[in-house]
Write a protein that holds these residues in place. Structure first.
Motif, short mmCIF file in Angstrom:
data_model
loop_
_atom_site.label_atom_id
_atom_site.label_comp_id
_atom_site.label_asym_id
_atom_site.label_seq_id
_atom_site.Cartn_x
_atom_site.Cartn_y
_atom_site.Cartn_z
N MET A 1 5.88 6.20 -10.59
CA MET A 1 6.19 5.03 -9.77
C MET A 1 4.90 4.29 -9.43
N ARG A 2 4.94 2.96 -9.51
CA ARG A 2 3.75 2.16 -9.22
C ARG A 2 3.93 1.42 -7.90
N VAL A 3 2.95 1.56 -7.04
CA VAL A 3 2.99 0.97 -5.71
C VAL A 3 1.97 -0.16 -5.62
N ARG A 4 2.39 -1.29 -5.05
CA ARG A 4 1.48 -2.41 -4.81
C ARG A 4 1.31 -2.58 -3.31
N MET A 5 0.05 -2.71 -2.89
CA MET A 5 -0.25 -2.94 -1.48
C MET A 5 -0.98 -4.27 -1.33
N ASN A 6 -0.59 -5.00 -0.30
CA ASN A 6 -1.30 -6.20 0.12
C ASN A 6 -2.13 -5.82 1.34
N ILE A 7 -3.44 -5.91 1.23
CA ILE A 7 -4.30 -5.42 2.29
C ILE A 7 -5.29 -6.51 2.74
N SER A 8 -5.82 -6.33 3.93
CA SER A 8 -6.91 -7.18 4.41
C SER A 8 -8.00 -6.26 4.97
N TYR A 9 -9.23 -6.76 4.97
CA TYR A 9 -10.32 -5.95 5.52
C TYR A 9 -11.49 -6.82 5.95
N ASN A 10 -12.18 -6.31 6.94
CA ASN A 10 -13.44 -6.88 7.40
C ASN A 10 -14.54 -6.19 6.59
N GLY A 11 -15.21 -6.96 5.74
CA GLY A 11 -16.18 -6.35 4.83
C GLY A 11 -17.54 -6.07 5.41
N ARG A 12 -17.75 -6.38 6.69
CA ARG A 12 -19.08 -6.30 7.29
C ARG A 12 -19.73 -4.93 7.13
N ASP A 13 -18.95 -3.86 7.29
CA ASP A 13 -19.50 -2.51 7.26
C ASP A 13 -19.15 -1.75 5.98
N PHE A 14 -18.74 -2.50 4.94
CA PHE A 14 -18.46 -1.88 3.64
C PHE A 14 -19.50 -2.30 2.62
N SER A 15 -19.82 -1.40 1.71
CA SER A 15 -20.72 -1.72 0.59
C SER A 15 -19.89 -2.27 -0.58
N ALA B 1 -3.73 5.97 9.29
CA ALA B 1 -4.89 6.71 8.79
C ALA B 1 -6.13 5.84 8.58
N MET B 2 -5.93 4.51 8.41
CA MET B 2 -7.05 3.64 8.07
C MET B 2 -7.94 3.35 9.28
N PRO B 3 -9.24 3.11 9.02
CA PRO B 3 -10.13 2.67 10.09
C PRO B 3 -9.74 1.26 10.55
N ASP B 4 -10.35 0.82 11.64
CA ASP B 4 -9.96 -0.46 12.24
C ASP B 4 -10.26 -1.67 11.35
N ASP B 5 -11.13 -1.51 10.36
CA ASP B 5 -11.51 -2.66 9.54
C ASP B 5 -10.72 -2.77 8.23
N ILE B 6 -9.65 -1.98 8.08
CA ILE B 6 -8.70 -2.14 6.96
C ILE B 6 -7.29 -2.17 7.53
N TYR B 7 -6.49 -3.11 7.05
CA TYR B 7 -5.09 -3.17 7.49
C TYR B 7 -4.18 -3.38 6.28
N ILE B 8 -3.12 -2.57 6.21
CA ILE B 8 -2.12 -2.69 5.14
C ILE B 8 -1.05 -3.66 5.61
N LYS B 9 -0.99 -4.82 4.97
CA LYS B 9 -0.07 -5.88 5.41
C LYS B 9 1.34 -5.69 4.88
N ASP B 10 1.45 -5.26 3.63
CA ASP B 10 2.77 -5.15 3.01
C ASP B 10 2.66 -4.20 1.82
N VAL B 11 3.74 -3.52 1.51
CA VAL B 11 3.79 -2.59 0.38
C VAL B 11 5.13 -2.75 -0.34
N ASP B 12 5.09 -2.77 -1.66
CA ASP B 12 6.34 -2.77 -2.42
C ASP B 12 6.18 -1.95 -3.68
N ILE B 13 7.31 -1.61 -4.27
CA ILE B 13 7.35 -0.86 -5.52
C ILE B 13 7.48 -1.87 -6.66
N VAL B 14 6.63 -1.74 -7.67
CA VAL B 14 6.60 -2.73 -8.76
C VAL B 14 6.85 -2.04 -10.10
N ASP B 15 7.04 -2.87 -11.13
CA ASP B 15 7.22 -2.33 -12.48
C ASP B 15 5.98 -1.56 -12.92
#
Length: 244
Positions: free
Chosen positions: A1-15, A81-95
């Protein structure tokens, strides 16, 4: 099964988005949670591999799984489970043949700039330009990016891709209370392309360079625009798919 996630993040503290050993990345953070759930490594694939310090309002990823959960359950588990600088906006199952990167039809990037006195609350989120900018000159220079061009002049010297022809669909220069936003939509972008375009437009706006976009493009020479705008002002605002 393939899962698609739409996410947002604050990149300030990510490499950056892409996994790097011993560095904090968006991919590494998400894959760490997937490993907990699957008891084995699970690779994710992103629509864009944003650089260190670059943010995303609308990033897409996909991964394959044997865990049968509806989209809202995936989102609930991950957001706990995610830190404050990542948010999962939406998830769906795709082909099973869907690919976040290769099926994207285009992307929109927004670059945020503020002018005047330095504001510590904008640190890592908006790029500071102390000079006042001539927005009319920036608009004059920006309009000639629209169309199909070889963007060698506006790509990183590190880019190894031989074909540097890309299509820009739209460029908007938007005056804001703090300064301005530069919004660019295209079918695809080269490494650092948006930040190099912004660096050029800011030099035009500061009066350090004349608006000569078509000539700059025709030169196909990265050295004539050596600067790259800082990462902190750049946002991946939208990834476009046929069904979204």
């Amino acid at each position: 099964m393939r899962v698609r996630m739409n996410i947002s993040y604050n990149g300030r503290d990510f490499s950056g988005f892409q996994y790097q050993h011993d560095y904090r990345t968006v991919q590494g953070t998400i894959e760490k949670q997937l490993k907990r759930m699957h008891k084995m490594p699970t690779r994710i694939h992103g629509a864009s591999r944003t650089d260190a310090g670059v943010h995303a309002l609308d990033q897409y990823i996909h991964f394959d799984t044997t865990i049968d959960l509806p989209g809202d359950k995936w989102a609930f588990i991950f957001n706990r489970a995610m830190p404050d600088d990542i948010y999962i906006k939406d998830v769906d199952i795709v082909d099973d043949d869907f690919h976040s990167r290769y099926h994207a039809k285009g992307k929109t990037y927004r670059y945020k700039i503020y002018t005047g006195a330095k504001n510590p609350f904008y640190k890592g989120l908006v790029t500071h330009v102390p000079d006042q900018l001539d927005i009319s000159k920036i608009k004059e220079a920006a309009k000639d990016f629209v169309g199909v061009h070889d963007f060698t002049t506006f790509s990183s010297a590190k880019a190894e891709i031989k074909n540097k022809v890309r299509e820009i669909k739209q460029v908007d220069i938007i005056k804001t209370e703090a300064g301005l936003d530069i919004v660019i939509t295209g079918t695809g972008f080269l490494y650092n392309m948006v930040r190099i375009i912004v660096a050029y437009l800011l030099e035009v706006g500061r009066g350090l360079r004349k608006a000569d976009t078509l000539n700059m493009i025709a030169q196909k020479d990265r050295t004539i625009i050596p600067k790259t705008a800082p990462a902190e002002g750049l946002y991946l605002e939208k990834v476009w798919y046929e069904n979204l």
